[in-house]
Motif scaffolding. Structure first.
Motif, PDB file in Angstrom:
ATOM      1  N   VAL A  90       6.012  26.118   6.204  1.00  0.00           N
ATOM      2  CA  VAL A  90       5.488  24.754   6.353  1.00  0.00           C
ATOM      3  C   VAL A  90       5.555  24.326   7.814  1.00  0.00           C
ATOM      4  CG1 VAL A  90       5.922  22.328   5.783  1.00  0.00           C
ATOM      5  CG2 VAL A  90       5.937  24.069   3.985  1.00  0.00           C
ATOM      6  N   LYS A  94       2.407  23.138  10.037  1.00  0.00           N
ATOM      7  CA  LYS A  94       2.332  21.830  10.691  1.00  0.00           C
ATOM      8  C   LYS A  94       2.244  21.959  12.214  1.00  0.00           C
ATOM      9  CE  LYS A  94       4.309  18.767   7.249  1.00  0.00           C
ATOM     10  NZ  LYS A  94       5.335  17.774   6.945  1.00  0.00           N
ATOM     11  N   GLU A 132       2.102  21.089   2.593  1.00  0.00           N
ATOM     12  CA  GLU A 132       3.485  21.209   2.113  1.00  0.00           C
ATOM     13  C   GLU A 132       3.571  20.913   0.618  1.00  0.00           C
ATOM     14  OE1 GLU A 132       8.035  19.996   3.374  1.00  0.00           O
ATOM     15  OE2 GLU A 132       6.364  19.059   4.433  1.00  0.00           O
ATOM     16  N   ALA A 142       7.120  16.829   0.495  1.00  0.00           N
ATOM     17  CA  ALA A 142       5.898  16.791   1.296  1.00  0.00           C
ATOM     18  C   ALA A 142       5.816  15.527   2.157  1.00  0.00           C
ATOM     19  CB  ALA A 142       4.680  16.881   0.387  1.00  0.00           C
TER      20      ALA A 142
END
Length: 172
Positions: A90, A94, A132, A142
């Motif tokens: 994740v 990101k 996420e 998330a």
């Protein structure tokens, strides 16, 4: 607050300066999280691993941004065990989204403003939170970067803008 004219720099991967800048930004993304982790939940609250990726991508483009985005979390994990292995996918997504958003917005707008930096941060967090959620299946997880990490997002926006505003004067 008005937008400042801004000239993003897109160095090629054959330019040695690309690697020197990448190393400097990765070092920033190694040091800043260590400082923030001195505060309980500092990493989750202040989101320090993204800060220099924002600067690298907005000013120096997608290549340096992606090198910084991908190597910072990996180096942090290998050297310090943070982020934990389960959080790496994740975080890499990101970070990469931030690099792409920042480079794209800077290249298209040729301006730097609080608004544009806010759009950059909101864009990567919004799309990253969807990713996420798909990966984790947990809405609270998330939304953690947005809820718990709100101070970090504000820091990214304000201090990112101040640094990029000062870099706007320089043709690198």
């Amino acid at each position: 607050m008005r937008s400042l004219a801004f000239q993003p720099v897109n160095l090629s991967l054959s330019n040695y300066r690309s690697y020197l800048l990448s190393i400097a930004f990765i070092a920033g993304n190694l040091i800043l999280p260590q400082i923030c982790h001195l505060v309980p939940d500092g990493g989750k609250m202040l989101l320090p691993i993204y800060f220099f990726t924002l600067i690298a991508s907005y000013k120096f483009g997608i290549r340096i941004g992606l090198i910084t985005a991908l190597l910072s979390p990996l180096c942090n994990h290998l050297l310090f065990g943070m982020p934990p292995i389960g959080a790496l996918p994740v975080l890499l997504i990101k970070s990469s989204l931030l690099a792409v958003a920042a480079a794209w917005i800077a290249q298209r707008s040729k301006k730097v403003s609080l608004f544009l930096i806010a759009v950059t941060v909101i864009a990567y967090q919004f799309i990253g939170s969807i990713a996420e959620y798909i990966i984790s299946g947990s809405l609270p997880m998330a939304l953690q970067d947005i809820t718990l990490g709100f101070p970090g997002m504000i820091i990214q926006i304000v201090f990112g803008w101040l640094i990029l505003k000062s870099l706007a004067k320089y043709e690198c």
